[in-house]
Design a protein around this motif. Structure first.
Motif, PDB file in Angstrom:
ATOM      1  N   ALA A 152       0.835  -1.210   0.000  1.00 24.87           N
ATOM      2  CA  ALA A 152       0.000   0.000   0.000  1.00 24.87           C
ATOM      3  C   ALA A 152       0.867   1.255   0.000  1.00 24.87           C
ATOM      4  N   ALA A 153       0.453   2.210  -0.809  1.00 20.92           N
ATOM      5  CA  ALA A 153       1.099   3.521  -0.832  1.00 20.92           C
ATOM      6  C   ALA A 153      -0.004   4.563  -0.709  1.00 20.92           C
ATOM      7  N   PRO A 154      -0.435   4.867   0.520  1.00 22.71           N
ATOM      8  CA  PRO A 154      -1.585   5.759   0.714  1.00 22.71           C
ATOM      9  C   PRO A 154      -1.339   7.154   0.181  1.00 22.71           C
ATOM     10  N   MET A 155      -2.436   7.822  -0.182  1.00 25.01           N
ATOM     11  CA  MET A 155      -2.363   9.191  -0.697  1.00 25.01           C
ATOM     12  C   MET A 155      -1.558  10.064   0.254  1.00 25.01           C
ATOM     13  N   CYS A 156      -0.589  10.775  -0.311  1.00 23.24           N
ATOM     14  CA  CYS A 156       0.278  11.565   0.575  1.00 23.24           C
ATOM     15  C   CYS A 156       0.121  13.057   0.367  1.00 23.24           C
ATOM     16  N   ALA A 157      -0.879  13.476  -0.425  1.00 23.71           N
ATOM     17  CA  ALA A 157      -1.035  14.898  -0.734  1.00 23.71           C
ATOM     18  C   ALA A 157      -1.061  15.769   0.518  1.00 23.71           C
ATOM     19  N   SER A 158      -1.920  15.419   1.468  1.00 22.01           N
ATOM     20  CA  SER A 158      -2.025  16.261   2.667  1.00 22.01           C
ATOM     21  C   SER A 158      -0.921  15.975   3.674  1.00 22.01           C
ATOM     22  N   PHE A 159      -0.163  14.891   3.465  1.00 19.26           N
ATOM     23  CA  PHE A 159       0.923  14.532   4.383  1.00 19.26           C
ATOM     24  C   PHE A 159       2.273  15.059   3.916  1.00 19.26           C
ATOM     25  N   ARG A 197      -8.845  15.764   6.046  1.00 23.27           N
ATOM     26  CA  ARG A 197      -9.847  14.854   6.603  1.00 23.27           C
ATOM     27  C   ARG A 197      -9.797  13.507   5.898  1.00 23.27           C
ATOM     28  N   LEU A 198      -9.742  13.539   4.574  1.00 24.48           N
ATOM     29  CA  LEU A 198      -9.678  12.305   3.805  1.00 24.48           C
ATOM     30  C   LEU A 198      -8.369  11.559   4.051  1.00 24.48           C
ATOM     31  N   GLY A 199      -7.265  12.307   4.100  1.00 25.24           N
ATOM     32  CA  GLY A 199      -5.967  11.692   4.375  1.00 25.24           C
ATOM     33  C   GLY A 199      -5.932  11.027   5.740  1.00 25.24           C
ATOM     34  N   ASN A 200      -6.460  11.719   6.752  1.00 24.56           N
ATOM     35  CA  ASN A 200      -6.484  11.168   8.113  1.00 24.56           C
ATOM     36  C   ASN A 200      -7.350   9.918   8.188  1.00 24.56           C
ATOM     37  N   LYS A 201      -8.482   9.968   7.493  1.00 27.91           N
ATOM     38  CA  LYS A 201      -9.407   8.830   7.488  1.00 27.91           C
ATOM     39  C   LYS A 201      -8.743   7.607   6.862  1.00 27.91           C
ATOM     40  N   HIS A 202      -8.060   7.839   5.748  1.00 25.77           N
ATOM     41  CA  HIS A 202      -7.371   6.737   5.067  1.00 25.77           C
ATOM     42  C   HIS A 202      -6.249   6.182   5.935  1.00 25.77           C
ATOM     43  N   SER A 203      -5.517   7.065   6.600  1.00 25.50           N
ATOM     44  CA  SER A 203      -4.407   6.652   7.459  1.00 25.50           C
ATOM     45  C   SER A 203      -4.877   5.735   8.589  1.00 25.50           C
ATOM     46  N   VAL A 204      -5.956   6.128   9.244  1.00 22.71           N
ATOM     47  CA  VAL A 204      -6.479   5.337  10.371  1.00 22.71           C
ATOM     48  C   VAL A 204      -6.923   3.953   9.904  1.00 22.71           C
ATOM     49  N   TRP A 205      -7.647   3.915   8.770  1.00 24.82           N
ATOM     50  CA  TRP A 205      -8.110   2.619   8.270  1.00 24.82           C
ATOM     51  C   TRP A 205      -6.951   1.730   7.841  1.00 24.82           C
ATOM     52  N   LEU A 206      -5.979   2.303   7.136  1.00 17.60           N
ATOM     53  CA  LEU A 206      -4.870   1.505   6.645  1.00 17.60           C
ATOM     54  C   LEU A 206      -4.004   0.994   7.794  1.00 17.60           C
ATOM     55  N   ALA A 207      -3.830   1.803   8.840  1.00 15.86           N
ATOM     56  CA  ALA A 207      -3.068   1.347  10.011  1.00 15.86           C
ATOM     57  C   ALA A 207      -3.766   0.157  10.664  1.00 15.86           C
ATOM     58  N   TYR A 235       0.117  20.024  15.552  1.00 14.33           N
ATOM     59  CA  TYR A 235      -1.139  19.657  14.888  1.00 14.33           C
ATOM     60  C   TYR A 235      -0.833  18.651  13.771  1.00 14.33           C
ATOM     61  N   GLU A 236      -0.455  17.442  14.167  1.00 14.03           N
ATOM     62  CA  GLU A 236      -0.099  16.454  13.141  1.00 14.03           C
ATOM     63  C   GLU A 236      -1.314  16.021  12.313  1.00 14.03           C
ATOM     64  N   LYS A 237      -2.525  16.200  12.870  1.00 15.38           N
ATOM     65  CA  LYS A 237      -3.742  15.883  12.120  1.00 15.38           C
ATOM     66  C   LYS A 237      -4.177  17.037  11.208  1.00 15.38           C
ATOM     67  N   GLY A 238      -3.522  18.187  11.371  1.00 11.94           N
ATOM     68  CA  GLY A 238      -3.837  19.336  10.523  1.00 11.94           C
ATOM     69  C   GLY A 238      -4.056  20.596  11.337  1.00 11.94           C
ATOM     70  N   VAL A 239      -3.535  21.703  10.846  1.00 14.85           N
ATOM     71  CA  VAL A 239      -3.683  22.973  11.553  1.00 14.85           C
ATOM     72  C   VAL A 239      -5.122  23.464  11.428  1.00 14.85           C
ATOM     73  N   PRO A 240      -5.699  24.023  12.490  1.00 14.09           N
ATOM     74  CA  PRO A 240      -7.105  24.441  12.459  1.00 14.09           C
ATOM     75  C   PRO A 240      -7.371  25.640  11.562  1.00 14.09           C
ATOM     76  N   TRP A 241      -6.326  26.377  11.186  1.00 16.47           N
ATOM     77  CA  TRP A 241      -6.540  27.586  10.381  1.00 16.47           C
ATOM     78  C   TRP A 241      -6.359  27.331   8.875  1.00 16.47           C
ATOM     79  N   ALA A 242      -6.232  26.075   8.487  1.00 18.60           N
ATOM     80  CA  ALA A 242      -6.084  25.757   7.054  1.00 18.60           C
ATOM     81  C   ALA A 242      -7.366  26.110   6.302  1.00 18.60           C
ATOM     82  N   SER A 243      -7.259  26.307   5.006  1.00 15.10           N
ATOM     83  CA  SER A 243      -8.416  26.649   4.170  1.00 15.10           C
ATOM     84  C   SER A 243      -9.408  25.484   4.136  1.00 15.10           C
TER      85      SER A 243
END
Length: 217
Positions: free
Chosen positions: A29-36, A65-75, A49-57
């Motif tokens: 597996a090579a999960p999407m790394c765009a947001s990482f 959100r999608l990256g974090n969701k994929h990460s949790v499932w793949l782990a 804020y390893e899950k993402g900064v709150p002031w992002a667009s």
């Protein structure tokens, strides 16, 4: 097909069930790394804020959100494969924020897994691109096949003929793909003709082939 989106709960359930039933000889597996990616400008993740900064667009928030969701499932899938004895590897750039996620740090500590650290240039590319594989495959355990180049690399910034260098450098070099396949075959018992895998030798041969191809072209 959109029906095969790995972020869909039904698809995740099917993949997990197939793994449980022993359908897969090995998993990669090579999960999407765009947001990482650490190349995001301005940065959208940080040590605080390893899950993402709150002031992002809003666009960046959705991407994270999608990256974090994929990460949790793949782990979760990774842990299930390791506990079931299924050979598995997961890859992302060495500097990726994926490896800073709590689920992957826990998996690294709690499971009998190791890593392969390698640079694409060792497999014949003109760019370095350091990457990390977390794995339970013995042939890849605690391996380091990193840069020994004496000439400058192409920097993965900007574009070449209207295509971003990061996109050009995204596919695995053929030699690395072959080595991963051989390691998975060896670990799953699918290759009885080979007893061990010498990654450094594989990389040297791949580099020589790539050099010959460039000279011919």
């Amino acid at each position: 097909s959109p029906t095969e989106d790995l972020l869909l709960p039904d698809v995740q359930h099917v993949v997990a069930r197939l793994l449980e039933l022993g359908v897969f000889a090995s998993v990669g597996a090579a999960p999407m790394c765009a947001s990482f990616s650490v190349a995001q400008t301005p940065p959208i993740r940080s040590a605080a804020y390893e899950k993402g900064v709150p002031w992002a667009s809003p666009v960046a928030q959705e991407k994270m959100r999608l990256g974090n969701k994929h990460s949790v499932w793949l782990a979760r899938l990774f842990s299930a494969a390791v506990k079931s004895g299924v050979p598995i590897w997961v890859e992302n750039p060495k500097s990726s924020w994926l490896w800073k996620q709590r689920e992957w740090m826990r998996a690294s500590r709690a499971l009998n897994v190791s890593e392969l650290i390698t640079d694409f240039c060792r497999w014949g590319t003109l760019w370095q691109k350091s990457t990390r594989f977390l794995t339970n495959i013995p042939s890849l355990h605690n391996s380091s096949v990193t840069c020994t180049c004496t000439t400058p690399h192409i920097r993965l910034r900007g574009s070449c003929q209207s295509q971003a260098w990061t996109a050009i450098a995204e596919p695995y070099p053929p030699g690395l793909a072959d080595a991963l396949a051989a390691a998975a075959l060896l670990a799953s018992g699918g290759c009885t003709a080979m007893r061990r895998l010498d990654l450094s030798l594989c990389a040297r041969l791949a580099q020589e082939r790539a050099t010959r191809r460039r000279k011919v072209s």
